[in-house]
Design an enzyme around this catalytic site. Sequence first.
Site, PDB file in Angstrom:
ATOM      1  N   ILE A 181      12.876 -22.471 -31.107  1.00  6.66           N
ATOM      2  CA  ILE A 181      11.795 -22.348 -30.126  1.00  6.66           C
ATOM      3  C   ILE A 181      11.515 -20.866 -29.901  1.00  6.66           C
ATOM      4  O   ILE A 181      12.432 -20.086 -29.659  1.00  6.66           O
ATOM      5  CB  ILE A 181      12.222 -23.025 -28.805  1.00  6.66           C
ATOM      6  CG1 ILE A 181      12.341 -24.536 -29.023  1.00  6.66           C
ATOM      7  CG2 ILE A 181      11.274 -22.692 -27.674  1.00  6.66           C
ATOM      8  CD1 ILE A 181      12.906 -25.268 -27.834  1.00  6.66           C
ATOM      9  N   CYS A 182      10.240 -20.501 -29.987  1.00  4.36           N
ATOM     10  CA  CYS A 182       9.863 -19.097 -29.801  1.00  4.36           C
ATOM     11  C   CYS A 182      10.153 -18.645 -28.374  1.00  4.36           C
ATOM     12  O   CYS A 182       9.722 -19.277 -27.410  1.00  4.36           O
ATOM     13  CB  CYS A 182       8.382 -18.897 -30.090  1.00  4.36           C
ATOM     14  SG  CYS A 182       7.794 -17.280 -29.562  1.00  4.36           S
ATOM     15  N   VAL A 183      10.856 -17.525 -28.251  1.00  6.27           N
ATOM     16  CA  VAL A 183      11.283 -17.071 -26.926  1.00  6.27           C
ATOM     17  C   VAL A 183      10.094 -16.665 -26.047  1.00  6.27           C
ATOM     18  O   VAL A 183      10.048 -17.019 -24.854  1.00  6.27           O
ATOM     19  CB  VAL A 183      12.324 -15.932 -27.034  1.00  6.27           C
ATOM     20  CG1 VAL A 183      11.772 -14.704 -27.740  1.00  6.27           C
ATOM     21  CG2 VAL A 183      12.849 -15.544 -25.662  1.00  6.27           C
TER      22      VAL A 183
END
Lengths: 130, 135
Positions: free
Chosen positions: A77-79
């Site tokens: 998941i993209c931060v």
Amino acid sequence: MKFTIQVNEGPYQHQATDSAYLFTKAALEKGHEIFRVFFYHDGVNNGTRLTTPPQDDRNIVKRWSELGAEHDLDLVICVAAAQRRGIVDDGEAERNGKDATNIAEGFRISGLGQLVEGAIQSDRLVVFGD
Amino acid sequence: MSKVKKFMYVNRRAPYGTIYAWESLEVVLIGAAFEQDVSMAFIGDGVYQLTKGQDTTGLEMKNFSPTYSALGDYEVTKIYIEKESLEERGLTLEDLQHLTWEDEDDDWAEKDSIQLVSRAEMVKVFADQDVFFNF
């Protein structure tokens, strides 16, 4: 063939996430390699364990977790996208002073570099979204 | 590291209406560190992303349009604008930011980053790429 999968849309709102899951599953069944599944934009909402769909509907989050466990998938998941939308793991909770976490089993939060690396390392980057 | 790939970032949407434009730009900036052969294309409503004089005060959203002028410093020097997309929206290159980069192999001469191409030419540009990031 080696694939990286990018999921750009949220669960239930948009079929992209279903298509991404079904594509990933089918590719694995055919013996292809999934280098990484990267969740971006509202796609990060695929990774909250607090989702509670009706019992007669598919559980999109659980489905990813189970597929991930079965095939040792790297579900990232993209931060930056996650921070905007409130997807939190232990590290993020501590860094940003949040009182709870909600990340689902088998997902991890990391940077956009993981997407770019996936595109470099894989034969194909397959993007699901509008 | 494997061979350098040709990365194409395709921008198809107007800014602010959705977050795709801004989060696309974030990928481009982060991706620059990976030293691939990067191009960007602006087609359809995506051409609005580069318009001059954006003012988001009334929207209460961050105006991220100044960030595009930094692309040259990130060695993103190939920015393709589709001619028909501009024309269909009553725009010309004059309505867009003037994006440039400095060529270190040419005594740091300032060069235009933007290339105006027809839809047919864009097809050829696309055919030459290895990876598409579609936003």
